[in-house]
Design an enzyme around this catalytic site. Sequence first.
Site, PDB file in Angstrom:
ATOM      1  CD  GLU A 248      -2.682   1.292   2.537  1.00 20.43           C
ATOM      2  OE1 GLU A 248      -3.567   2.156   2.608  1.00 20.43           O
ATOM      3  OE2 GLU A 248      -2.500   0.432   3.416  1.00 20.43           O
ATOM      4  CB  SER A 377       0.106   8.344  11.516  1.00 23.46           C
ATOM      5  OG  SER A 377       0.972   7.777  12.486  1.00 23.46           O
ATOM      6  CD  GLU A 379       2.823  11.824  13.687  1.00 19.00           C
ATOM      7  OE1 GLU A 379       2.812  13.061  13.574  1.00 19.00           O
ATOM      8  OE2 GLU A 379       2.001  11.071  13.102  1.00 19.00           O
TER       9      GLU A 379
END
Length: 397
Positions: A248, A377, A379
């Site tokens: 992905e 995300s 992070e």
Amino acid sequence: MQATLAPSKIEGFRQEARGWLRETFPAHLGGRAPQSGEGDPQDPAFAAWRAALCAKGWGTPTWPEAYGGGGLSPAEARVLREEMRKVGAWNPIGYSMGVRMLGPTLLEYGTEAQKQAHIPPIARGETRWCQGYSEPNAGSDLASLQTKAEDRGDHFLVNGQKTWTSGAQYADWCFCLVRTDPTRKHDGISFLLIDMRSPGVEVRPIRLISGRSPFCETFFTDVKTPKENLVGPLNGGWTVGKRLLQYERQRSEDAPPRATEKRPIEEVVLDYLGRDDQGRLADADLRLRLARHAMDRQAFALTMNRAAAEAGAGGPTAATSILKNVSSLLVQERAELLVEAMGHQGLGWEGDAFGVDELACVREWLSGKANTIFAGSYEIQNNIIAKRILGLPSPIE
């Protein structure tokens, strides 16, 4: 290792692809690709183009011919993309979740029966897939997911809720992470394929600040799923699911063009701010930031090609986390530069005072805020980069 094709063979394939595209691709569809998570265009020519490309196997050009793919070498696939770009053509299934994410994962982890059942329909553009990963209380900490799949003999009984399910309102199937052992965290998760037409599946689109609804809430209430839809071993879904995430995050060259990408950003900015007496963009500060953005885009493109070459036939690596983060920031920066250059014309929501491209610009700017959140995300990607690439130790707790 795949043998390098002779230049003459590559050139012969180029001529074949060029001639086929000239005869097949409807020119008026150039640049009109649907955005991810949206329905198909109503133009009948779209369906005809998709059918023709998939029948040729070129919707999934490097997949094995035995499963409906094109069987092309990476070099031939690259030539095909080059020729498609020249005529404004785009792959109508290339950015779908079935092609980008599930297909490669199933080719790697699926049984032969699963491959035969699901890969050809994906290659033909007949089935749409969505991703059942995130939950209301399991986003960045995905392994905390609680959607249950209980063993009921010949089937699993699935109950739970997923959220941010892109394109679920259009999907035929869902590849889903479910909990099959409540006593273990990562090692209690399985990877399951769920028919979205099954009784007990409910989808509710989520309206975003951009005005679009590409994401959904998805509810499973006593959904029966056959045992043969388990991919990989029972309670081994975390490994399969992580591999899919690498696919992905891998930047796809088949990504549909954004509405504001019809022209280079430098040309659009000049239309709004004009030139100075030396023919340069009049705003010196914005000119500098545009130059830096262009250099970053070029560096990103070269890095993406290098990462693909280094990965070879082994598929994506942890480097996809770097590409995902950089790509997300570039998308956001481009949108912000455009809005700044357009001024108040870049902030319109509706009305005759704003052009089509201006209205598209503000929506892309708003929707781009999610780029550093979805698919892992910013992070989380930094954690992966620190551990898997830089080899840094985990913080002491």
